[in-house]
Write an enzyme that holds these catalytic residues in place. Structure first.
Site, PDB file in Angstrom:
ATOM      1  N   ASN A   1       0.404  -1.403   0.181  1.00  0.00           N
ATOM      2  CA  ASN A   1       0.022   0.117   0.304  1.00  0.00           C
ATOM      3  C   ASN A   1       0.778   0.913  -0.114  1.00  0.00           C
ATOM      4  O   ASN A   1       1.624   1.397   1.095  1.00  0.00           O
ATOM      5  CB  ASN A   1      -1.181  -0.624   1.519  1.00  0.00           C
ATOM      6  CG  ASN A   1      -1.711   1.245   1.385  1.00  0.00           C
ATOM      7  OD1 ASN A   1      -2.042   2.029   0.548  1.00  0.00           O
ATOM      8  ND2 ASN A   1      -2.361   1.020   2.901  1.00  0.00           N
TER       9      ASN A   1
ATOM     10  N   LYS B   1       0.018   4.325  -0.174  1.00  0.00           N
ATOM     11  CA  LYS B   1      -0.328   5.285   0.372  1.00  0.00           C
ATOM     12  C   LYS B   1      -0.203   6.597  -0.385  1.00  0.00           C
ATOM     13  O   LYS B   1      -0.106   6.619  -1.614  1.00  0.00           O
ATOM     14  CB  LYS B   1       0.047   5.949   1.804  1.00  0.00           C
ATOM     15  CG  LYS B   1      -0.069   4.588   2.262  1.00  0.00           C
ATOM     16  CD  LYS B   1      -0.419   4.486   4.099  1.00  0.00           C
ATOM     17  CE  LYS B   1      -0.001   2.850   4.743  1.00  0.00           C
ATOM     18  NZ  LYS B   1      -0.510   3.185   5.987  1.00  0.00           N
TER      19      LYS B   1
ATOM     20  N   HIS C   1      -9.621   1.283   4.976  1.00  0.00           N
ATOM     21  CA  HIS C   1      -8.745   1.276   5.193  1.00  0.00           C
ATOM     22  C   HIS C   1      -8.641   2.339   6.736  1.00  0.00           C
ATOM     23  O   HIS C   1      -9.277   3.829   6.460  1.00  0.00           O
ATOM     24  CB  HIS C   1      -7.320   1.982   4.368  1.00  0.00           C
ATOM     25  CG  HIS C   1      -6.335   1.714   5.231  1.00  0.00           C
ATOM     26  ND1 HIS C   1      -5.604   3.309   5.518  1.00  0.00           N
ATOM     27  CD2 HIS C   1      -5.402   0.946   5.250  1.00  0.00           C
ATOM     28  CE1 HIS C   1      -4.382   2.575   6.424  1.00  0.00           C
ATOM     29  NE2 HIS C   1      -4.214   1.093   5.824  1.00  0.00           N
TER      30      HIS C   1
ATOM     31  N   GLU D   1      -5.366  -4.799  10.773  1.00  0.00           N
ATOM     32  CA  GLU D   1      -4.586  -3.418  10.947  1.00  0.00           C
ATOM     33  C   GLU D   1      -5.293  -2.561  11.834  1.00  0.00           C
ATOM     34  O   GLU D   1      -6.116  -2.508  12.102  1.00  0.00           O
ATOM     35  CB  GLU D   1      -4.650  -2.559   9.698  1.00  0.00           C
ATOM     36  CG  GLU D   1      -4.200  -3.142   8.042  1.00  0.00           C
ATOM     37  CD  GLU D   1      -3.728  -1.853   7.297  1.00  0.00           C
ATOM     38  OE1 GLU D   1      -2.746  -2.678   6.397  1.00  0.00           O
ATOM     39  OE2 GLU D   1      -4.384  -1.690   7.150  1.00  0.00           O
TER      40      GLU D   1
HETATM   41  P1  PGA Z   1       2.806   0.195   7.150  1.00  0.00           P
HETATM   42  O1  PGA Z   1       1.131   0.884   6.802  1.00  0.00           O
HETATM   43  O2  PGA Z   1       3.478  -0.870   7.124  1.00  0.00           O
HETATM   44  O3  PGA Z   1       3.371   1.603   7.247  1.00  0.00           O
HETATM   45  O4  PGA Z   1       2.618   0.305   8.144  1.00  0.00           O
HETATM   46  C1  PGA Z   1      -0.289  -0.507   6.650  1.00  0.00           C
HETATM   47  C2  PGA Z   1      -0.879  -0.142   6.421  1.00  0.00           C
HETATM   48  O5  PGA Z   1      -1.406   0.702   6.574  1.00  0.00           O
HETATM   49  O6  PGA Z   1      -1.614  -0.463   5.173  1.00  0.00           O
END
Ligand code: PGA
Length: 257
Positions: free
Chosen positions: A8, A10, A97, A171
């Protein structure tokens, strides 16, 4: 079923050039882990370029969007629909999410509409569930998890049962981007809880088809331990997916198992 390695991105990287470089850097590593399904979630604006690269450079990954509108088309300024995402050649969409729940105010009711419209457009939804710690600790908020799961699935259960696999990513918000992760036992107990909640409310068929991913600070130093569990079907990785060196180390760890 193959395990899943999902990335992901983002709101990163901040130029198309860097997004191309990042995606190209996955090629050799993705070629090595043939028995893992790789899914990459770039920002909307790069999707068509990344789909094109995956096809032209034979980079073995499915591509998905980080969210979709609950509407198919029409007067919904700024929104991107499942039909558009499918038309670009994407196969997946992240739904609910925690950052869209907190920053874009996506509710659990919205996730139900978004899952519905994904399925109507042949896009596979990955439902993300998690919670803010209620108290000043990291206790699991089973009530919130139950609410997120039941609301998202209700009225979609028949369509979801037609999928080969229904993917849910667990998550916990306190673990996202913090470098902290729950214990393996905690993740396993949530995985069991998700499957049994689906079983109790929607039946054995859908529960057998459900795979639970873990996400939140997964990186090259904790992935080996997490991969030992058969209750974790794979990972949704944010920060580490942006660093080619870390991706390489993650893949090396997976090859060592
Ligand atoms: P992270 O994010 O691996 O940076 O903790 C995971 C996510 O939010 O999908």
């Amino acid at each position: 079923m193959s395990k899943i390695l999902a990335f992901n991105w983002k709101t990163n990287p901040t130029s198309q050039k860097e997004s191309i470089e990042l995606f190209n850097s996955y090629k050799d590593n993705f070629d090595k882990i043939v028995n893992w399904n790789k899914i990459v979630f770039p920002p909307f604006v790069y999707l068509s370029k990344i789909v094109e690269l995956a096809n032209n450079e034979n980079i073995k990954a499915f591509i998905g969007s980080q969210d979709i509108s609950q509407y198919e088309s029409g007067a919904h300024t700024s929104q991107i629909s499942a039909k558009m995402i499918k038309d670009l050649g994407c196969d997946y969409a992240l739904i609910g999410h925690s950052e869209t729940r907190s920053e874009l105010l996506t509710t659990s009711f919205d996730t139900a509409y978004k899952i519905k419209i994904c399925l109507e457009n042949n896009l596979k939804p990955i439902l993300c569930v998690g919670f803010e710690p209620k108290l000043d600790n990291e206790n699991i908020d089973f009530e919130e998890l139950t609410n997120q799961i039941i609301t998202a699935i209700s009225s979609n259960e028949t369509a979801l049962s037609k999928l080969e696999t229904f993917i849910i990513a667990y998550e916990p918000t306190w673990a996202i981007g913090t470098g902290k992760i729950p214990t393996l036992a905690q993740i396993e107990s949530v995985s069991d809880f998700i499957i049994s909640t689906i079983h109790d409310h929607f039946g054995a068929d859908l529960s057998h088809k459900t795979s639970v991913l873990y996400g939140g600070s997964v990186n090259d130093s904790n992935i080996s331990e997490l991969t030992k569990s058969d209750k974790i079907a794979g990972f949704l990785i944010g920060g580490a997916s942006l660093i080619p060196d870390k991706v390489q180390k993650i893949v090396e760890k997976l090859l060592d198992l």
